[in-house]
Design a protein around this motif. Structure first.
Motif, PDB file in Angstrom:
ATOM      1  N   HIS A 187       0.964  -1.177  -0.004  1.00  0.00           N
ATOM      2  CA  HIS A 187       0.128   0.009  -0.076  1.00  0.00           C
ATOM      3  C   HIS A 187       0.955   1.312   0.019  1.00  0.00           C
ATOM      4  O   HIS A 187       0.239   2.372  -0.049  1.00  0.00           O
ATOM      5  CB  HIS A 187      -1.030  -0.091   1.275  1.00  0.00           C
TER       6      HIS A 187
ATOM      7  N   ASP B  60      -0.393  -0.055  -4.002  1.00  0.00           N
ATOM      8  CA  ASP B  60      -1.646  -0.510  -4.653  1.00  0.00           C
ATOM      9  C   ASP B  60      -1.879  -1.671  -5.180  1.00  0.00           C
ATOM     10  O   ASP B  60      -2.473  -1.778  -5.910  1.00  0.00           O
ATOM     11  CB  ASP B  60      -2.385   0.757  -5.395  1.00  0.00           C
TER      12      ASP B  60
ATOM     13  N   HIS C 210      -4.208  -4.451  -9.337  1.00  0.00           N
ATOM     14  CA  HIS C 210      -4.308  -3.143  -8.711  1.00  0.00           C
ATOM     15  C   HIS C 210      -5.372  -3.191  -7.884  1.00  0.00           C
ATOM     16  O   HIS C 210      -6.425  -3.963  -8.361  1.00  0.00           O
ATOM     17  CB  HIS C 210      -4.433  -2.218  -9.725  1.00  0.00           C
TER      18      HIS C 210
ATOM     19  N   SER D 183      -8.046  -0.810  -5.298  1.00  0.00           N
ATOM     20  CA  SER D 183      -8.357   0.603  -5.154  1.00  0.00           C
ATOM     21  C   SER D 183      -8.199   1.173  -3.549  1.00  0.00           C
ATOM     22  O   SER D 183      -7.830   0.069  -2.647  1.00  0.00           O
ATOM     23  CB  SER D 183      -9.825   0.724  -5.485  1.00  0.00           C
ATOM     24  N   PRO D 184      -8.389   2.414  -3.355  1.00  0.00           N
ATOM     25  CA  PRO D 184      -8.123   2.556  -1.929  1.00  0.00           C
ATOM     26  C   PRO D 184      -9.193   2.179  -1.192  1.00  0.00           C
ATOM     27  O   PRO D 184      -8.987   1.749   0.020  1.00  0.00           O
ATOM     28  CB  PRO D 184      -8.298   4.198  -2.057  1.00  0.00           C
TER      29      PRO D 184
ATOM     30  N   ILE E 128      -8.203  -1.370  -0.063  1.00  0.00           N
ATOM     31  CA  ILE E 128      -6.972  -1.243   0.833  1.00  0.00           C
ATOM     32  C   ILE E 128      -7.565  -0.810   2.250  1.00  0.00           C
ATOM     33  O   ILE E 128      -7.321  -1.560   3.308  1.00  0.00           O
ATOM     34  CB  ILE E 128      -5.993  -0.295   0.395  1.00  0.00           C
TER      35      ILE E 128
END
Length: 336
Positions: free
Chosen positions: A206, A226, A245, A247-248, A251
């Motif tokens: 992250h 990410d 990948h 996304s926030p 995470i």
């Protein structure tokens, strides 16, 4: 497209918050602003911890004087179990309690002659400051060993889950080994590793860049921020997943345990009940197979299986029975 805040910007903001705290107690408005900043980006808590650790270690070094030799206070020999850090409740208060647990790092020698073990039991979470100012946050029922040398900062994740916040040191790469796999970085950053039973190793990067390889051969695949990947050990005969990948939002859900929470996004109730078993001896039993397949979404307290069971029962109109060691949730009987 909105530009992503750089790691340097995050570190600078964290240092500014630490400096503001050092000048005196925060006002109510400033504390609210700090709390909002900490929760605005998954990189912020780790950056704040790093800045606080660096500040405290600098203060401690100044207070001890130039003649202080930490090696006089370390004794080579067998590994020792240390329980350093904060409880889940303390970790939610990012003020004095956090500073107290990070301050332990000030007295640790930069050269360890034997591995040091750190562990949590079921339901515990522990912040472990490392000799260089990096930190490890251990999730429930997790264990690591730490061994620093002149050329390498080595951590072994024996079992469980840990989130690593790493300071840059080009002369001493930071290496985490899990089974026969390893994750390495010299540039600093943040990543989460999870190894539960016979499941593949789950890596979530992250912040920053890491290299993933075999413990015997060293560096391999380069992964950026990410990114998530599952790693297979050689004995399993399986291969690694493709890096993907994330996304926030993903995470934040994956790291919700750092705040004592469990986040679900469409998992079945049966899967959710299994997730709670990592944190409590109280078991959640979904008695009805149809109900067990129902999806659940939301953020729940990891140490409150009873509350989760009652919330599920209320949501689906099911009866709930609370016993000393389990919560039984089942659909109403026909005609009841």
């Amino acid at each position: 497209m909105v530009a992503r805040t750089t790691s340097q910007n995050v570190d600078d903001a964290a240092a500014a918050w630490v400096a503001r705290e050092d000048r005196g107690a925060l006002s109510t408005a400033d504390q609210a602003a700090l709390d909002a900043w900490l929760h605005a980006d998954p990189r912020h808590p780790g950056a704040f911890l790093r800045a606080r650790a660096i500040s405290l270690r600098s203060e401690a070094a100044s207070a001890l004087g130039e003649d202080f030799d930490p090696t006089r206070f370390t004794s080579p020999g067998r590994p020792r179990l240390q329980q350093i850090g904060a409880s889940r409740r303390e970790l939610t208060a990012w003020g004095g309690g956090l500073a107290a647990c990070v301050a332990v790092a000030a007295g640790v020698s930069l050269t360890l002659t034997a591995p040091t073990a750190h562990a949590t039991v079921r339901g515990q979470m522990r912040l472990v400051p490392l000799p260089d100012g990096s930190t490890v946050l251990l999730n429930t029922a997790s264990r690591i060993t730490v061994r620093y040398s002149e050329t390498r900062r080595l951590v072994r994740l024996v079992e469980g889950e840990a989130d690593f916040t790493v300071l840059s040191d080009q002369s001493r790469p930071f290496v985490v080994q899990v089974g026969d796999r390893q994750v390495e970085t010299a540039d600093g950053g943040g990543f989460r590793l999870r190894k539960l039973g016979g499941a593949p190793i789950d890596l979530l990067v992250h912040q920053g860049v890491v290299q993933v390889g075999r413990a015997q051969t060293g560096r391999g695949t380069v992964l950026g921020s990410d990114t998530r990947i599952t790693l297979a050990e050689a004995q399993s005969g399986a291969g690694d997943s493709s890096p993907r990948h994330v996304s926030p939002g993903v995470i934040n859900r994956e790291l919700a345990w750092r705040d004592g929470k469990i986040a679900f996004e469409g998992e079945s109730l049966d899967q959710a009940a299994s997730a709670f078993r990592r944190y409590s001896d109280v078991r959640i039993i979904i008695a009805d197979p149809t109900l067990a397949r129902e999806p659940v979404t939301g953020l729940f307290s990891a140490n409150d299986p009873v509350g989760f069971g009652r919330a599920v029962a209320d949501l689906f109109g099911a009866p709930v029975r609370v016993e000393p060691d389990r919560v039984v949730v089942g659909m109403p009987q026909a005609g009841a």
